[in-house]
Design an enzyme around this catalytic site. Sequence first.
Site, PDB file in Angstrom:
ATOM      1  N   ASP A 177       0.849  -1.184   0.000  1.00 16.35           N
ATOM      2  CA  ASP A 177       0.000   0.000   0.000  1.00 16.35           C
ATOM      3  C   ASP A 177       0.891   1.243   0.000  1.00 16.35           C
ATOM      4  O   ASP A 177       1.846   1.341   0.784  1.00 16.35           O
ATOM      5  CB  ASP A 177      -0.896   0.005   1.237  1.00 16.35           C
ATOM      6  CG  ASP A 177      -1.894   1.150   1.217  1.00 16.35           C
ATOM      7  OD1 ASP A 177      -2.925   1.020   0.531  1.00 16.35           O
ATOM      8  OD2 ASP A 177      -1.628   2.177   1.872  1.00 16.35           O
ATOM      9  N   LEU A 178       0.589   2.187  -0.872  1.00 16.63           N
ATOM     10  CA  LEU A 178       1.366   3.422  -0.959  1.00 16.63           C
ATOM     11  C   LEU A 178       1.082   4.314   0.248  1.00 16.63           C
ATOM     12  O   LEU A 178      -0.077   4.510   0.624  1.00 16.63           O
ATOM     13  CB  LEU A 178       1.033   4.165  -2.251  1.00 16.63           C
ATOM     14  CG  LEU A 178       1.501   3.487  -3.548  1.00 16.63           C
ATOM     15  CD1 LEU A 178       0.895   4.168  -4.760  1.00 16.63           C
ATOM     16  CD2 LEU A 178       3.019   3.515  -3.635  1.00 16.63           C
ATOM     17  N   ASP A 220      -4.874   2.256  -4.126  1.00 17.23           N
ATOM     18  CA  ASP A 220      -3.416   2.303  -4.135  1.00 17.23           C
ATOM     19  C   ASP A 220      -2.840   1.068  -3.444  1.00 17.23           C
ATOM     20  O   ASP A 220      -1.755   1.114  -2.880  1.00 17.23           O
ATOM     21  CB  ASP A 220      -2.909   3.577  -3.461  1.00 17.23           C
ATOM     22  CG  ASP A 220      -3.347   3.695  -2.006  1.00 17.23           C
ATOM     23  OD1 ASP A 220      -4.362   3.071  -1.639  1.00 17.23           O
ATOM     24  OD2 ASP A 220      -2.678   4.403  -1.231  1.00 17.23           O
TER      25      ASP A 220
END
Length: 324
Positions: A177-178, A220
């Site tokens: 996950d960003l 994301d």
Amino acid sequence: MTSDKGDRAPGKLDAAIDAFETAALWLIRCESWQKWTIVVGSIVAVTMLDLSTAAASANFRTLYVVPVALACWTLRPPHAVAVTAATVALLFLKAELSYGTPEFLSLVGSATARTLAYSTVAAFVLSFRRLYDRTLASARQDQMTGVLNKSAFGQEAAFLLSRGRASGTTMLLAVLDLDGFKQLNDARGHAAGDAVLKDFSVNLMGEIRRSDRIGRIGGDEFGLALQVGSEREARQLARDLHARVSDALATTGRPVTFSMGALIVPPDEASAFEPLMEEADQLLYAAKRQGRNTVVVAAAGTDGADRRHGATAGQTAAGVATSS
């Protein structure tokens, strides 16, 4: 009043088509050695039939279209063309042995007819296979990033898990996950966010093998399914992957890092794909709680104490262990 037989006939036909489709899909996904075994085996079987005593009363020569179709559906185009050429050559040699030395024009005519017939079959099957691959890729691909979409990733990862259990191979399931992606979107706009997603996907794809799978499973959030040799290799791979992709992200000039939860799945782990992905997701949350830009690795079924051990991108580059 409709006849019961009329109602049953389409159902049986649909069932037969479904069974054929299942077999065709299996032929695409089976191992390379299995594909070659089936193609070569079909050539041998048809040749034996054609040379048998029964061939005097029945013409089995048309069955050579079966190995040609199988080769064009399952093998790569150059290999399929080679099998088609070999089949035509085999028929040519058989005609020479069976009928002696025919007249030149008859020989050229029959050779041309066979070449044209089998080339046409090969061209049609190869075209259908390419169209199928393109349609399937379009339906299974995330249009933004080019990786698998959530549904396709789930199917592919579950298939890898099943194959890993059968072959005794350890798997690594990861959720990535960003960090700070929403803030980037708010500050710089969606175009900047889209560029980050694309860069991130390209970097990830550059770090994995063709046999591994990557998918976008959320805005994301990404999933990875990788085959590894051992638990130790899985831990090292997770650390190295996080470090290398983090380094690549740093060169983009955008203030984005990523967190990663990686779950090691031994071949004797019986849990289904969904519960295992939930475990990997919990590892991701543990990485977020540790301050983000971190990878947390644990074996499937371990308790929360093991999951608290993590490493930042800088630490992973130095080779610090992520869990005990």
